[in-house]
Design a protein around this motif. Structure first.
Motif, mmCIF file in Angstrom:
data_model
loop_
_atom_site.group_PDB
_atom_site.id
_atom_site.type_symbol
_atom_site.label_atom_id
_atom_site.label_comp_id
_atom_site.label_asym_id
_atom_site.label_seq_id
_atom_site.Cartn_x
_atom_site.Cartn_y
_atom_site.Cartn_z
ATOM 1 N N GLY A 152 -6.066 1.334 16.519
ATOM 2 C CA GLY A 152 -5.599 0.091 15.935
ATOM 3 C C GLY A 152 -6.553 -0.468 14.896
ATOM 4 N N VAL A 153 -7.841 -0.465 15.220
ATOM 5 C CA VAL A 153 -8.829 -0.962 14.265
ATOM 6 C C VAL A 153 -8.877 -0.066 13.032
ATOM 7 C CG1 VAL A 153 -11.300 -1.349 13.908
ATOM 8 C CG2 VAL A 153 -10.192 -2.214 15.966
ATOM 9 N N ALA A 154 -8.752 1.245 13.223
ATOM 10 C CA ALA A 154 -8.740 2.170 12.080
ATOM 11 C C ALA A 154 -7.532 1.894 11.183
ATOM 12 C CB ALA A 154 -8.735 3.616 12.569
ATOM 13 N N MET A 155 -6.376 1.661 11.789
ATOM 14 C CA MET A 155 -5.175 1.350 11.005
ATOM 15 C C MET A 155 -5.347 0.039 10.244
ATOM 16 S SD MET A 155 -2.597 3.395 11.059
ATOM 17 C CE MET A 155 -2.062 4.839 11.909
ATOM 18 N N LEU A 156 -5.885 -0.961 10.915
ATOM 19 C CA LEU A 156 -6.073 -2.260 10.267
ATOM 20 C C LEU A 156 -7.079 -2.162 9.124
ATOM 21 C CD1 LEU A 156 -6.109 -4.539 13.422
ATOM 22 C CD2 LEU A 156 -4.280 -4.330 11.736
ATOM 23 N N ALA A 157 -8.158 -1.429 9.349
ATOM 24 C CA ALA A 157 -9.165 -1.280 8.291
ATOM 25 C C ALA A 157 -8.562 -0.611 7.061
ATOM 26 C CB ALA A 157 -10.355 -0.481 8.814
ATOM 27 N N ARG A 158 -7.774 0.423 7.279
ATOM 28 C CA ARG A 158 -7.155 1.120 6.152
ATOM 29 C C ARG A 158 -6.124 0.220 5.459
ATOM 30 N NH1 ARG A 158 -7.740 3.859 1.896
ATOM 31 N NH2 ARG A 158 -6.113 5.340 1.425
ATOM 32 N N ALA A 159 -5.418 -0.586 6.234
ATOM 33 C CA ALA A 159 -4.440 -1.506 5.643
ATOM 34 C C ALA A 159 -5.126 -2.453 4.674
ATOM 35 C CB ALA A 159 -3.722 -2.296 6.739
ATOM 36 N N PHE A 160 -6.295 -2.965 5.054
ATOM 37 C CA PHE A 160 -7.006 -3.894 4.186
ATOM 38 C C PHE A 160 -7.645 -3.192 2.993
ATOM 39 C CE2 PHE A 160 -6.941 -6.391 8.174
ATOM 40 C CZ PHE A 160 -6.171 -7.439 7.692
ATOM 41 N N GLU A 161 -7.956 -1.917 3.154
ATOM 42 C CA GLU A 161 -8.439 -1.145 1.997
ATOM 43 C C GLU A 161 -7.327 -0.966 0.972
ATOM 44 O OE1 GLU A 161 -10.097 2.618 3.113
ATOM 45 O OE2 GLU A 161 -11.425 1.726 4.589
ATOM 46 N N LEU A 162 -6.142 -0.653 1.467
ATOM 47 C CA LEU A 162 -5.013 -0.395 0.574
ATOM 48 C C LEU A 162 -4.444 -1.668 -0.042
ATOM 49 C CD1 LEU A 162 -3.138 2.298 2.668
ATOM 50 C CD2 LEU A 162 -4.379 2.662 0.524
ATOM 51 N N SER A 163 -4.457 -2.736 0.711
ATOM 52 C CA SER A 163 -3.882 -4.008 0.253
ATOM 53 C C SER A 163 -4.888 -5.131 0.488
ATOM 54 C CB SER A 163 -2.589 -4.312 1.005
ATOM 55 O OG SER A 163 -1.645 -3.298 0.810
ATOM 56 N N PRO A 164 -5.885 -5.243 -0.372
ATOM 57 C CA PRO A 164 -6.919 -6.260 -0.161
ATOM 58 C C PRO A 164 -6.379 -7.690 -0.114
ATOM 59 C CG PRO A 164 -7.562 -4.745 -1.910
ATOM 60 C CD PRO A 164 -6.151 -4.432 -1.544
ATOM 61 N N THR A 165 -5.233 -7.938 -0.717
ATOM 62 C CA THR A 165 -4.687 -9.298 -0.695
ATOM 63 C C THR A 165 -4.224 -9.711 0.698
ATOM 64 O OG1 THR A 165 -2.516 -8.484 -1.353
ATOM 65 C CG2 THR A 165 -3.983 -9.241 -3.113
ATOM 66 N N LEU A 166 -4.092 -8.763 1.613
ATOM 67 C CA LEU A 166 -3.717 -9.106 2.984
ATOM 68 C C LEU A 166 -4.744 -10.043 3.616
ATOM 69 C CD1 LEU A 166 -2.493 -5.651 4.381
ATOM 70 C CD2 LEU A 166 -1.103 -7.671 3.907
ATOM 71 N N ARG A 167 -5.973 -9.946 3.183
ATOM 72 C CA ARG A 167 -7.020 -10.769 3.792
ATOM 73 C C ARG A 167 -6.828 -12.250 3.500
ATOM 74 N NH1 ARG A 167 -12.653 -9.161 1.513
ATOM 75 N NH2 ARG A 167 -13.033 -9.991 3.561
ATOM 76 N N TYR A 168 -6.071 -12.580 2.491
ATOM 77 C CA TYR A 168 -5.851 -13.981 2.144
ATOM 78 C C TYR A 168 -4.589 -14.561 2.773
ATOM 79 C CZ TYR A 168 -9.386 -12.713 -1.210
ATOM 80 O OH TYR A 168 -10.537 -12.252 -1.778
ATOM 81 N N LYS A 169 -3.837 -13.727 3.439
ATOM 82 C CA LYS A 169 -2.602 -14.185 4.065
ATOM 83 C C LYS A 169 -2.900 -14.582 5.509
ATOM 84 C CE LYS A 169 0.313 -11.401 1.149
ATOM 85 N NZ LYS A 169 0.591 -12.399 0.178
ATOM 86 N N THR A 170 -2.302 -15.644 5.947
ATOM 87 C CA THR A 170 -2.450 -16.055 7.341
ATOM 88 C C THR A 170 -1.086 -15.990 8.011
ATOM 89 O OG1 THR A 170 -2.153 -18.360 6.742
ATOM 90 C CG2 THR A 170 -4.410 -17.560 6.880
ATOM 91 N N TYR A 171 -1.085 -15.499 9.204
ATOM 92 C CA TYR A 171 0.134 -15.448 9.981
ATOM 93 C C TYR A 171 -0.252 -15.223 11.426
ATOM 94 C CZ TYR A 171 -0.719 -10.458 9.554
ATOM 95 O OH TYR A 171 -1.300 -9.234 9.586
ATOM 96 N N ASP A 172 0.677 -15.458 12.282
ATOM 97 C CA ASP A 172 0.447 -15.342 13.711
ATOM 98 C C ASP A 172 1.124 -14.074 14.216
ATOM 99 O OD1 ASP A 172 0.045 -15.713 16.412
ATOM 100 O OD2 ASP A 172 0.598 -17.833 16.358
ATOM 101 N N ILE A 173 0.336 -13.208 14.811
ATOM 102 C CA ILE A 173 0.874 -11.940 15.305
ATOM 103 C C ILE A 173 1.947 -12.180 16.371
ATOM 104 C CG2 ILE A 173 -0.965 -11.665 16.988
ATOM 105 C CD1 ILE A 173 -0.783 -8.678 16.649
#
Length: 167
Positions: free
Chosen positions: A102-123
């Motif tokens: 899960g952490v590996a998937m999340l890390a890669r997601a943020f590498e591919l889409s850096p703008t995700l870090r600025y989005k807030t949402y509730d899982i």
């Protein structure tokens, strides 16, 4: 009369080496065809990735976390630049208790889409049954309590506890 025809051939750009003209035309046609086929295949792959992604959303909401993970990983594999598919696959891995993946998937997601870090949402909004989220979070907290040196579990807990998935 023959001399005049030769003069016309020399002066006209249309009467050059016909073999070269044919080969160039053939090359252009082949090149265009290859690009056409490649774009068709790319379009099908992107559509397939979108279908996998949408199916994953529905499966996750229905509580089929393992099947949702398979769909989202399939979407990520089909479209290697798809950060959101990896983000959601990371959420499914959280639900399954597979924190390293899960952490590996999340890390890669943020590498591919850096703008995700600025989005807030509730899982929790992704869950159809909110009590499932509470159970998954309790399992994660128990894992961290049992193994405080588990970096993946600790990282996942920090991301999930913050109320959003962002670095």
């Amino acid at each position: 009369l023959i001399i005049e025809v030769v003069a016309v051939r020399v002066l006209s750009p249309y009467y050059g080496n016909t073999a070269d003209a044919y080969n160039q035309g053939r090359y252009d046609a082949d090149h265009e065809y290859v690009w056409y086929i490649a774009s068709q295949r790319a379009g099908r792959l992107i559509n397939q990735s979108a279908e996998f992604f949408d199916e994953g959303i529905l499966l996750f909401r229905d509580g089929n976390y393992d099947k949702a993970a398979v769909k989202w990983i399939g979407a990520a594999d089909t479209n290697q630049g798809n950060g959101p598919a990896r983000l959601h696959a990371g959420h499914a891995m959280f639900a399954l208790g597979r924190y390293v993946e899960g952490v590996a998937m999340l890390a890669r997601a943020f590498e591919l889409s850096p703008t995700l870090r600025y989005k807030t949402y509730d899982i929790r909004d992704e869950y159809g049954d909110q009590s499932d989220f509470d159970l998954h979070l309790a399992n994660l907290r128990a894992r961290v309590a049992q193994r405080p040196n588990d970096a993946a579990a600790m990282t996942m807990l920090l991301l999930i506890s913050a109320g959003r998935t962002a670095p």
